[in-house]
Design an enzyme around this catalytic site. Sequence first.
Site, PDB file in Angstrom:
ATOM      1  N   GLU A 315      44.220 -23.216  33.319  1.00 24.46           N
ATOM      2  CA  GLU A 315      43.074 -24.137  33.178  1.00 24.46           C
ATOM      3  C   GLU A 315      42.281 -23.821  31.914  1.00 24.46           C
ATOM      4  OE1 GLU A 315      43.125 -26.708  35.044  1.00 24.46           O
ATOM      5  OE2 GLU A 315      44.589 -25.931  36.487  1.00 24.46           O
ATOM      6  N   HIS A 318      43.780 -25.747  29.171  1.00 23.40           N
ATOM      7  CA  HIS A 318      43.307 -27.144  29.162  1.00 23.40           C
ATOM      8  C   HIS A 318      41.898 -27.235  28.581  1.00 23.40           C
ATOM      9  CE1 HIS A 318      46.583 -29.124  31.253  1.00 23.40           C
ATOM     10  NE2 HIS A 318      46.480 -28.357  32.334  1.00 23.40           N
TER      11      HIS A 318
END
Lengths: 550, 550
Positions: A315, A318
């Site tokens: 994450e 991202h």
Amino acid sequence: MSAAGGAMSADAMPGDGGAADSALQELRTLDGEARLLEHTAAVLNWDQETYMPEQAVEERAGQQALLQSLIHQRNTSDRVGELLESVRYRYGEDAPEGADTDGTHGRRNQDGGGANAAEEKREEISREEVNRAFVREKDRQYRQSTRIPARLVRELAETASRGQHAWAAARRADDYNQFKPWLEKLLNLSRETADVLGHDGNRYDALLDQYEPYARTDDVTAVFATLRAGLVDLVGRIGEAPQVDTSFLDNSFPADRQESISRRVMAALGYDANRGRLDRSAHPFTTTLGAHDVRITTRYDEKLVTSGLFSTIHETGHALYELGVAESLHGTILAEGTSLGIHESQSRMWENMIGRSREFWTCWLPDLGRTFPDQLQGVSLEAFYRGINRVEPSLIRVEADEVTYGLHVIMRFELEQALLAGDLTVDDLPGAWNEKSRTLLGVEPPDYAHGVLQDVHWSFGAFGYFPTYALGNLYAAQFLTVMEREMPDMWNAVAAGETGAILAWLRSNIHRYGKVRSAGTLVEEITGQPLDPSYFIDYLNRKYGEIYRI
Amino acid sequence: MSAAGGAMSADAMPGDGGAADSALQELRTLDGEARLLEHTAAVLNWDQETYMPEQAVEERAGQQALLQSLIHQRNTSDRVGELLESVRYRYGEDAPEGADTDGTHGRRNQDGGGANAAEEKREEISREEVNRAFVREKDRQYRQSTRIPARLVRELAETASRGQHAWAAARRADDYNQFKPWLEKLLNLSRETADVLGHDGNRYDALLDQYEPYARTDDVTAVFATLRAGLVDLVGRIGEAPQVDTSFLDNSFPADRQESISRRVMAALGYDANRGRLDRSAHPFTTTLGAHDVRITTRYDEKLVTSGLFSTIHETGHALYELGVAESLHGTILAEGTSLGIHESQSRMWENMIGRSREFWTCWLPDLGRTFPDQLQGVSLEAFYRGINRVEPSLIRVEADEVTYGLHVIMRFELEQALLAGDLTVDDLPGAWNEKSRTLLGVEPPDYAHGVLQDVHWSFGAFGYFPTYALGNLYAAQFLTVMEREMPDMWNAVAAGETGAILAWLRSNIHRYGKVRSAGTLVEEITGQPLDPSYFIDYLNRKYGEIYRI
């Protein structure tokens, strides 16, 4: 200027005046409002997934529906259509090349890794490229949003919501038949959607394009054929080698301590705590609540120390992408990742290529050992490195290793195309699923929950989404080849805990462009050739050839 | 029906058809959208005060400004004006009494405390009363919002924001002169606001009305005169009595354990964890993010065990009020507290009248003792009760005890009226402040930070806000008299940890009405007479007469 004003900064404004430019300005104001509302919707959603009390759920749906309708109005009003008409002759695809005021149009940094602030400034994305990309993306959004009639939007939203509930119940009950009629409905609605969006005979093109803009099914099919062969070969050879030992991971790892090292790793990778957060949720996600507010969530499994940490790194990848978009794009449709595949290339590069490298753990294993002194006492770097890279065909995609993962994706890609084309019926799907699982992975699900019902995507009509996961690995490996060439010292730096040059490279070559460049353009500009799966296959062969001594 | 649909439930709809009813329906749809957007804005604000990363602040302001303009549009459009015109003859103030379909118009529950679900249902608020209140409040909102020109709204917002920054800096630097020009500007803008809102010669009326709707300055002045005399007398007599001992509170109380007992108390008072949350923030607050989502925050001072807990109880009182609004009002302008004074009556009743009672601690001291065994060993109920009710004139309003608190408010009420009327200049304010502090409290601030610069309110132009704090105490004591009469067993129940009957009484008599009934109407309906400060003075004399043995 920040996104607060809802429009691009004056610096990014065209200098040549005229009607097209005043239309462009008005388009940007409307786009800026839509962007602020999208970020507002993201706040509502983040809150819902993290801290919202249970009984708030029904009104929250009403708040979201109202925001979505306000966003839709701003993207699809007749005025937007008129404005697009006025700017098309100047900035549209067939428009003549405009004045390239800073002379850097499209040229990428050839000297690579040593990017510093001065260089970045010199290489600012040209106004012309930004304006053209802005018009291209607004036009695309306007066409797609106006082509789908309100009736279909409503029916899709409602069926997706009810389908997702039916899927969850069916999975709990391990009863495919409960989900089957919803799958049928969602396939029909997706066919209808593909037809109104438009395609050249292959509906899958129109659906894939929603997740991986400008990608073509034929290209993905060709790429996946090579990938499939390479993966099947490697998995076969690994299967014949002695399995690596992971017994030292069978222990209990308190979540709070997992969180503490997750936070240290996030920070070390360059995720600025003043521009984001880490929280917990049922399913890990990254969400953009503002140009300077990109948050991630993770979950911790006390039995599996690596799961929460690698999901945090994933994450973080991202988030770094979204946070790296150039300031001049903030507050516009261009200020986000250009495709799900490129997004996934960022998360998977950090998670797998860097995060599961020997060099990364050269730096981090001592910290992990201090965090869990009882559990990890005496575990060597080599044992740890091999353990976290164990390859073994398994049933569940989200738990699959780096090698077999692609086969899970290819299976779904083939099945959803067959479903959509009518070559496979929903009645025959479970059988086809199990057959493919046996052929590709060598394992067969004992029940629906570990087979055809394992993923949520189809239950809300997301056909065309799966391939982006595997494309991410392919993009990442192809980028990595260039990175290694341009930054020969890269892996030594990782071993010393220094990933700043990697982040600078990714920002300079990928992040800052947001949606200005499509996935295909990025790959071509950075690597000098189209997407080629052999980079990923080579990467896997090198890495796992060594780990499994084959 | 929930608020998600953005309109009142069909049950609350009028049954007599016609143009007025279809206009009413449209008005409710617009109002419902405004409500959803207000709750959305509350989510953004809650997030900003609790978890938002630092650098998100600028774009968040842009998101908020956009939402506020969307809300403003829905409240002030020409269409709203037309609709109000169409419904006024039927539901407006001068309209004839309508059909009272359930026959309960306005009658309050005379049998008091034993309210149960069946009784509550029988006594549903009549449609006629709801419709009239809805039109009254929409009309009021439309008039107020349309009378203030956009230029003034902008100037107020900007000056308030900059004034607040200037105040914070001035307070830090203990330099009144830095704040003075902003105070002058804010006074001028407030005078202008009062004039466009309209008044009968006293501008303060128009400002007070924004916080305590329908209240009149003259009435408040009369009430405060009695209050002032009563408080000065009691404070004087307490000052001559021996001071109570609080030395057992001088200790260190870890915040996490303070939070754990705060959560237990919240739950015991009936705050449903599925409809709210407790978090931490710099300043405690309560906010409504949805009809079923009312959250509170608090802060813990490790040196002062009572501060965080009583602030939690205070905010719980506010939250219970908002959560107690009748379902039929959800999603409308009527679904909130009717005035700041009534809101404060709920928070202060729970915090002070119940939370600082001997009976409450009969139940809770054992838990607190278990929570802090080292710190509170051997502290008796009597010592604890007297300690947490220590009265002592002090400089800071927010730290003042229940008795002297009113004098802090009266001071500000008098000073802000004089400033507004031009009877006091901003140059003379600090002197006047210190003079009043000496006269009323017997203490004089050593610096501006502990005097005229201590409160934030004036720095954002909130003149007319302060009196609502003291009105809350007065309303609460007057309600309490009725509660004690109608629930003779009330205090025994509190001692046994049972506050359900109190909450049921407050819901039935106050909470469920939301804004249907004004503060004045509630007081009249519940107690049979207008606001009378003698109830509060009597309450204080009884309680503190016993504690200080005077």
